[in-house]
Design an enzyme around this catalytic site. Structure first.
Site: not given
Ligand code: BJW
Length: 250
Positions: A98-99, A101, A116, A194, A196, A222
């Site tokens: 999902q990264n 970077d 992503h 890594g 959430s 976590e």
């Molecule tokens: C460690 C650590 C260490 C720390 N060692 N661990 C179903 C249910 C509810 C909502 C939805 C659903 N389906 C769709 C949605 C809507 C939405 C969504 O999910 N919203 C939720 C927030 C509720 N999804 C979308 O909109 C997606 N699109 C979609 O579904 O389209 C449907 C569609 C169909 C047809 C036509 C039109 C539409 C798109 C999602 C795009 C996400 N984009 C982002 C931002 C862009 C990228 C960027 O700029 O970088 O992507 S959001 C952001 O979150 C980013 C990430 O890739 C993504 C995930 O985050 P990630 O990687 O999990 O990070 P964190 O910070 O959340 O967690 C880090 C974890 O690491 C933590 O738990 C720490 O504890 C841990 N950690 N250090 C190990 N050292």
């Protein structure tokens, strides 16, 4: 909690999903740090098509800063452990990140799906011109599409990133499902690292993998939102725990 290594034998097909936690050890902030805010803007506002329509300068400043931050980082031991396992498993390995970077690619991973998008790719916000590699920073003037200009209209370039509310890129999910389907010949292991487990559809991959018979592992600092879908949970820092879990630690 489970601290024994994942068993990787010649029947194993390994599907890995990574999130911001794996890059945290290279020094990049995760999304849900700092209450999900960037310079007091909600991440959902700078990573959404509505945000770009409202204030493209703000969005390009956000992504330009992220280009700078990611370029200044190096892949860590977690990224390298995945490269080593891929060398061992070959086509029985697939990494979905999902990264945005590019640290997995810089580490040497080859079978990678950037679910992503990528910080280092740009496309036109209007025309079908193919996305192109781009490391420039747009902190002052906004970038315009050259192809559209030649066609007599003005359009902005945008980051090649999947923003909230946008669908994934065509073909990515098909490739993941094809991998899972082929893996049924052997033993499918799904490993999330890594992340959430908040953002869909990525957070639903564990359920899809389990429907294909996978054994599911989660390695995270976590408990994750979708944690109950996993068979095994390893709590730890990815740079340390991932090499141990994959048996690549020396
Ligand atoms: C460690 C650590 C260490 C720390 N060692 N661990 C179903 C249910 C509810 C909502 C939805 C659903 N389906 C769709 C949605 C809507 C939405 C969504 O999910 N919203 C939720 C927030 C509720 N999804 C979308 O909109 C997606 N699109 C979609 O579904 O389209 C449907 C569609 C169909 C047809 C036509 C039109 C539409 C798109 C999602 C795009 C996400 N984009 C982002 C931002 C862009 C990228 C960027 O700029 O970088 O992507 S959001 C952001 O979150 C980013 C990430 O890739 C993504 C995930 O985050 P990630 O990687 O999990 O990070 P964190 O910070 O959340 O967690 C880090 C974890 O690491 C933590 O738990 C720490 O504890 C841990 N950690 N250090 C190990 N050292």
């Amino acid at each position: 909690m489970d601290n024994r290594p994942v068993q990787l034998d010649d029947r194993t097909w390994l599907l890995v999903l990574t999130g911001a936690g794996i890059s945290a050890e290279s020094g990049l902030a995760t999304f849900r740090d700092a209450n999900g805010l960037w310079e007091n803007h909600r991440v959902e506002d700078v990573a959404a098509p509505e945000g770009f329509e409202r204030d493209p300068s703000l969005v390009w400043r956000f992504y330009s800063q992220r280009r700078t931050a990611a370029s200044a980082c190096e892949p860590n031991a977690g990224h390298r452990a995945l490269v080593e396992v891929e060398r061992r498993l070959g086509d029985r390995f697939l990494l979905v990140t999902q990264n945005v970077d590019a640290l997995h690619l810089r580490a040497g991973s080859e079978r990678v799906i950037e679910l992503h998008g990528s910080l280092f790719v740009t496309r036109c916000s209007r025309c079908a011109r193919p996305p192109f590699p781009d490391t420039r920073l747009y902190e002052d003037a906004l970038p315009e599409c050259e192809a559209c200009r030649k066609a007599g209209r003005r359009s902005l370039l945008r980051p090649h990133i999947v923003w909230f509310g946008e669908p994934l890129f065509p073909g990515h999910f098909d490739r993941i499902e094809a991998f899972m389907g082929t893996a049924r010949r052997g033993r499918l292991v799904f490993l999330a690292v890594g992340t959430s487990g908040v953002v869909y559809p990525a957070a639903g991959l564990v359920n899809l993998a389990r429907a294909h018979g996978a054994e599911a592992w989660l390695l995270n600092a976590e408990p994750a939102e979708n944690g109950s879908a996993f068979d095994h949970f390893v709590r730890g820092r990815s740079a340390e725990a991932l090499p141990a879990l994959l048996g690549t630690a020396r």
